[in-house]
Design a protein around this motif. Structure first.
Motif, short mmCIF file in Angstrom:
data_model
loop_
_atom_site.label_atom_id
_atom_site.label_comp_id
_atom_site.label_asym_id
_atom_site.label_seq_id
_atom_site.Cartn_x
_atom_site.Cartn_y
_atom_site.Cartn_z
N LEU A 52 0.86 -1.18 0.00
CA LEU A 52 0.00 0.00 0.00
C LEU A 52 0.90 1.23 0.00
N ILE A 53 0.78 2.06 -1.04
CA ILE A 53 1.66 3.21 -1.20
C ILE A 53 0.84 4.46 -1.46
N ASP A 54 1.22 5.56 -0.81
CA ASP A 54 0.55 6.84 -1.04
C ASP A 54 0.92 7.39 -2.40
N TYR A 55 -0.02 8.08 -3.02
CA TYR A 55 0.18 8.70 -4.34
C TYR A 55 1.43 9.58 -4.38
N LEU A 59 -1.29 13.10 -13.79
CA LEU A 59 -0.50 12.11 -14.52
C LEU A 59 0.99 12.34 -14.34
N ASP A 60 1.39 13.61 -14.30
CA ASP A 60 2.81 13.93 -14.05
C ASP A 60 3.24 13.41 -12.69
N GLY A 61 2.35 13.51 -11.70
CA GLY A 61 2.66 13.00 -10.36
C GLY A 61 2.88 11.50 -10.37
N LEU A 62 2.05 10.79 -11.12
CA LEU A 62 2.20 9.34 -11.21
C LEU A 62 3.51 8.95 -11.88
#
Length: 302
Positions: free
Chosen positions: A3-6, A98-101
């Protein structure tokens, strides 16, 4: 399951499925299977809360975040990337999201449906999302919507069916029977002391949509063992208790349930909530319900 935060980071090569996956219905599973079958680690982006809580004020979900994680793990997903949909997230453009991902995760492939959108006011459509990832050299698979009787399987329809108590129709649209998880807490001691049947009481999850009040045939998982059950959802008017909770009779279970986390799977709606004149009348009705549920005991033996 990771489980990982965005906003976290992970360098593992992943195939990322995009969506909310509130009800994790058969259409979602069809898409998620594409992700699981890829050569990369299957991962999902989802929200920890209901985005509609900020958009329309509707906070209730078909499944809580923890319940969705259980389903995703059963399907074969190895990583869940999540974020709370708050005022700040709501203002992100599709490009910013999307850039954050892509900045935080090593995405090798993405999978999403033809109706997928992201960004403020859902302005970034599936075609634009596809173009974005292709420009980054990331594989893209856009999945056609799965239909039943020429209609898209939709979470909003499942929500309405749950409110109507049409659990058998709901289960036809889900890969696994509809369920709730919760921890057994102290009840009113009415089950064993007054009616003659010990019960397991679970608080109704606050962020979960309320299914139609009534009595259901259920399967109850305790310590990885499944028992036949009879579950009352809602109030207990015979005893002037109007708290909306889950009270389950667990057939053939012996032992102390208090403090245990249990899983309640719903299979059939039997009847609505009624106020009986006394405990004896209620017991007579529960006796009848028990005969009905025991007739399906063979289901657990096969």
């Amino acid at each position: 399951m990771e489980l990982i935060d965005y906003k976290g980071k992970c360098d593992k090569p992943i195939c990322l499925a995009l969506g909310f996956f509130d009800s994790v219905h058969n259409g979602h599973k069809y898409l998620l299977d594409k992700c699981v079958q890829s050569e990369f680690i299957p991962a999902v982006f989802t929200f920890a809360n209901n985005p509609q809580s900020k958009i329309s004020g509707m906070s209730k979900q078909c499944y809580t975040f923890d319940e969705r994680v259980q389903i995703l793990q059963k399907i074969g997903i190895k990583m869940v990337i999540s974020s709370y949909f708050d005022s700040k997230f709501m203002r992100l453009s599709g490009l910013e999201f999307l850039d954050g991902l892509t900045a935080n995760f090593n995405i090798k492939k993405v999978v999403f449906g033809t109706d997928y959108t992201c960004g403020v006011n859902a302005m970034c459509k599936a075609s634009e999302v596809k173009e974005y990832f292709i420009s980054k050299g990331i594989q893209v698979e856009v999945v056609d919507l799965l239909c039943v009787q020429n209609c898209k399987i939709a979470t909003r329809d499942i929500r309405e069916l749950l409110k109507q108590g049409k659990i058998e129709q709901v289960n036809q649209l889900l890969p696994y029977p509809y369920f709730m998880i919760g921890r057994v807490e102290k009840g009113r001691n009415v089950g064993g002391n007054v009616v003659g049947y010990p019960t397991a009481n679970v608080a109704y999850p606050q962020d979960k949509i309320e299914v139609k009040a009534g009595v259901y045939k259920t399967h109850i998982t305790i310590d990885n063992k499944v028992y036949l059950g009879l579950t009352n959802v809602g109030a207990h008017p015979t005893f002037d208790d109007y708290n909306f909770n889950l009270e389950s009779f667990v057939i053939d279970f012996e032992g102390d349930l208090y403090g245990k986390e249990i899983k309640i799977e719903f299979f059939e709606y039997y009847r609505g909530i009624s106020k009986f004149n006394n405990a004896s009348e209620l017991k007579a009705q529960i006796d009848s319900d028990f005969k009905r549920v025991l007739a399906s005991k063979h289901e657990l033996e096969n």
